[in-house]
Write an enzyme that holds these catalytic residues in place. Structure first.
Site, mmCIF file in Angstrom:
data_model
loop_
_atom_site.group_PDB
_atom_site.id
_atom_site.type_symbol
_atom_site.label_atom_id
_atom_site.label_comp_id
_atom_site.label_asym_id
_atom_site.label_seq_id
_atom_site.Cartn_x
_atom_site.Cartn_y
_atom_site.Cartn_z
ATOM 1 N N HIS A 133 0.871 -1.181 0.000
ATOM 2 C CA HIS A 133 0.000 0.000 0.000
ATOM 3 C C HIS A 133 0.913 1.238 0.000
ATOM 4 C CE1 HIS A 133 -2.777 2.926 1.900
ATOM 5 N NE2 HIS A 133 -3.758 2.147 1.497
ATOM 6 N N ASP A 210 3.029 -4.661 8.028
ATOM 7 C CA ASP A 210 1.833 -3.839 7.869
ATOM 8 C C ASP A 210 0.637 -4.778 8.020
ATOM 9 O OD1 ASP A 210 -0.424 -2.620 6.891
ATOM 10 O OD2 ASP A 210 0.514 -1.815 5.090
ATOM 11 N N GLN A 213 -4.641 -5.139 6.937
ATOM 12 C CA GLN A 213 -5.651 -6.080 6.451
ATOM 13 C C GLN A 213 -5.634 -7.376 7.250
ATOM 14 O OE1 GLN A 213 -7.964 -5.358 4.301
ATOM 15 N NE2 GLN A 213 -7.130 -3.404 3.646
ATOM 16 N N LYS A 236 -10.541 -0.779 10.546
ATOM 17 C CA LYS A 236 -10.757 -1.992 9.727
ATOM 18 C C LYS A 236 -11.120 -3.190 10.612
ATOM 19 C CE LYS A 236 -7.305 -0.573 6.312
ATOM 20 N NZ LYS A 236 -8.008 0.012 5.177
ATOM 21 N N CYS A 374 -4.919 2.475 -3.609
ATOM 22 C CA CYS A 374 -3.694 3.008 -2.988
ATOM 23 C C CYS A 374 -2.523 2.040 -3.168
ATOM 24 C CB CYS A 374 -3.885 3.318 -1.512
ATOM 25 S SG CYS A 374 -5.162 4.529 -1.196
HETATM 26 N N1 C6P Z 1 -6.348 0.249 2.778
HETATM 27 C C1 C6P Z 1 -8.207 -0.095 1.278
HETATM 28 O O1 C6P Z 1 -9.301 0.199 0.794
HETATM 29 P P1 C6P Z 1 -5.020 3.565 7.072
HETATM 30 O O2 C6P Z 1 -5.629 4.404 5.996
HETATM 31 O O3 C6P Z 1 -3.812 4.203 7.658
HETATM 32 O O4 C6P Z 1 -6.010 3.110 8.088
HETATM 33 O O5 C6P Z 1 -4.552 2.210 6.379
HETATM 34 C C2 C6P Z 1 -3.608 2.257 5.351
HETATM 35 C C3 C6P Z 1 -3.356 0.895 4.810
HETATM 36 C C4 C6P Z 1 -2.100 0.338 4.971
HETATM 37 N N2 C6P Z 1 -1.815 -0.892 4.553
HETATM 38 C C5 C6P Z 1 -2.740 -1.662 3.940
HETATM 39 C C6 C6P Z 1 -2.381 -3.044 3.526
HETATM 40 C C7 C6P Z 1 -4.027 -1.151 3.738
HETATM 41 O O6 C6P Z 1 -4.940 -1.914 3.139
HETATM 42 C C8 C6P Z 1 -4.333 0.167 4.153
HETATM 43 C C9 C6P Z 1 -5.679 0.769 3.887
HETATM 44 C C10 C6P Z 1 -7.689 0.691 2.453
HETATM 45 O O7 C6P Z 1 -7.535 -1.025 0.847
HETATM 46 C C11 C6P Z 1 -7.830 2.166 2.251
HETATM 47 S S1 C6P Z 1 -6.776 2.772 0.976
#
Ligand code: C6P
Length: 416
Positions: A133, A210, A213, A236, A374
């Protein structure tokens, strides 16, 4: 987990009862029952989380760690209880290793800005992967531009598999950090992080995972994984937005300089100098997201009450069923078919652009995400501009997958 406990969890998983915990699932969209297949972007919240936040604001709210008055002490206690729940959820050794942040993005930026800026120097190497991401790419690009580190990118296979042998070839004596997703938000690929950690440590590198997910689908034990950093977001995990977590080994946090300066993160201040507060407060400058932390604690109680194994089994069933149903649609191509993948399903259709797919299924009350998710470098690698993505959470059902299948048949007929 014992076989017996696993069976008890599976038997106990009653999706209709689970759905009743989520008030929003009772609403309609465009006159149709809402089908929410966008939990990978942000999950819906159960009543238990909503009530925990509401209780704080209605009965207990005050700033934390500062006041000696009654409400401040209650709120401080609630927040520290939530931290302890996160610690237990990740099986971290100590609550001092649990830093509250805003989200995964901030957790990764914290590591890059503090550990990375302090400990990395020109020529050092950071390994990421093709399926990261943006929030696990850009912070390292900042460091590359600022300090001259080298960013190396481990490849994925055409089916979205993480290529462990190719990854191993990237490790060398200059590798200082491996920063890898535990689960891809586009492909659903679950990375063999235990192997990644072992190999990275053999090369003398630290490992950041990370978990944005993964944490909603897979039980995570940071001590068993032996990772150095683990990042995730509350929103999430069926918790509130505005609260995230950085787990880091205590020795690392001890050695790292603060990330932001201000109140809360200091022990004493003069105009000449300052001393830092104990862990984890050294990294929590300013008034924290109090009600959100408590809401996250309630979300952790909720998912652990259902059981991560039971949730994972339910979602695996949905994924298998969706694979089978969507395979029957002419011109639909699944993107990301690695063995052992978890519950996100990206696809393209030869007849329609993903944005058109998203617009048409929305008319049927179905929320999916479309675009690059993203992960633009991954889109380049896969040779697609965008995908449509249905992501499944603990409240989804096979009947909803039937609704999606029918809507996608409608897309095919509409565009011919
Ligand atoms: N992915 C998706 O629709 P934040 O925004 O900081 O809570 O999470 C960022 C992030 C980081 N790593 C991974 C693997 C992610 O999937 C995400 C967030 C969302 O896939 C929003 S772009």
């Amino acid at each position: 987990m014992s076989v017996q406990a696993d069976i008890v969890e599976r038997v106990a998983f009653d999706v209709e009862a689970v759905r009743r915990d989520f008030p929003i699932l009772a609403r309609e969209v465009h006159g149709k029952p809402l089908v929410f297949f966008d939990s990978a972007a942000s999950a819906q919240k159960p009543r238990q989380v909503l009530e925990a936040e509401r209780r704080i604001y209605e009965h207990e709210y005050a700033n934390v760690h500062r006041g000696i008055h009654y409400l401040s002490q209650i709120c401080t206690d609630r927040m520290e209880t939530a931290r302890e729940k996160v610690r237990a959820f990740l099986n971290a050794a100590s609550a001092r290793e649990i830093v509250f942040t805003r989200n995964t993005t901030e957790s990764i930026n914290l590591v890059a800005a503090s550990w990375g800026r302090h400990f990395l120097k020109e020529g050092d190497e950071v390994v990421i992967s093709e399926m990261e991401h943006h929030s696990n790419i850009i912070p390292w690009q900042f460091l590359r531009d600022e300090k001259g580190i080298l960013l190396r990118v481990a490849p994925v296979g055409d089916d979205g598999e993480f290529l462990l042998n190719e990854f191993a070839e990237m490790l060398n004596e200059r590798t200082r950090l491996v920063a890898i997703t535990h689960m891809s938000n586009v492909l659903g690929t679950v990375v063999p992080v235990r192997d990644v950690v072992r190999m990275a440590h053999q090369a003398g590198a630290k490992v950041l995972l990370d978990g944005a997910q993964a944490v909603t689908h897979i039980p995570v034990d940071v001590r068993d994984l032996d990772c150095d950093f683990y990042a995730f977001s509350g929103h999430k995990l069926y918790g509130p937005s505005g609260i995230g977590v950085l787990y880091a080994k205590e020795a690392l946090l001890d050695a790292m300089p603060p990330y932001m300066g201000g109140g809360e993160m200091i022990r004493s201040v003069t105009f000449e100098a300052a001393e830092w507060a104990d862990l984890p407060y050294k990294f929590e400058a300013g008034t924290p997201a109090i009600a959100q932390a408590v809401g996250l604690g309630a979300a952790i109680d909720y998912v652990t009450g259902l059981g991560l194994h039971a949730i994972g089994a339910h979602e695996s069933d949905l994924l298998a069923y969706a694979n089978q149903r969507l395979a029957s649609i002419d011109g639909l191509k699944l993107i990301g078919t690695a063995p052992g993948k978890a519950s996100v399903l990206s696809f393209t259709m030869s007849c329609a652009h993903p944005h058109d797919i998203g617009t048409l299924v929305d008319r049927a009350g179905i929320a999916i995400r479309v675009g690059h998710h993203c992960a633009q470098p991954l889109m380049d690698r896969l040779g697609v501009a965008a995908t449509a993505r249905a992501s499944f959470g603990l409240y989804n059902t096979r009947a909803e997958i039937d609704v999606l299948t029918e809507a996608l048949e409608g897309v095919r007929e509409f565009f011919g």
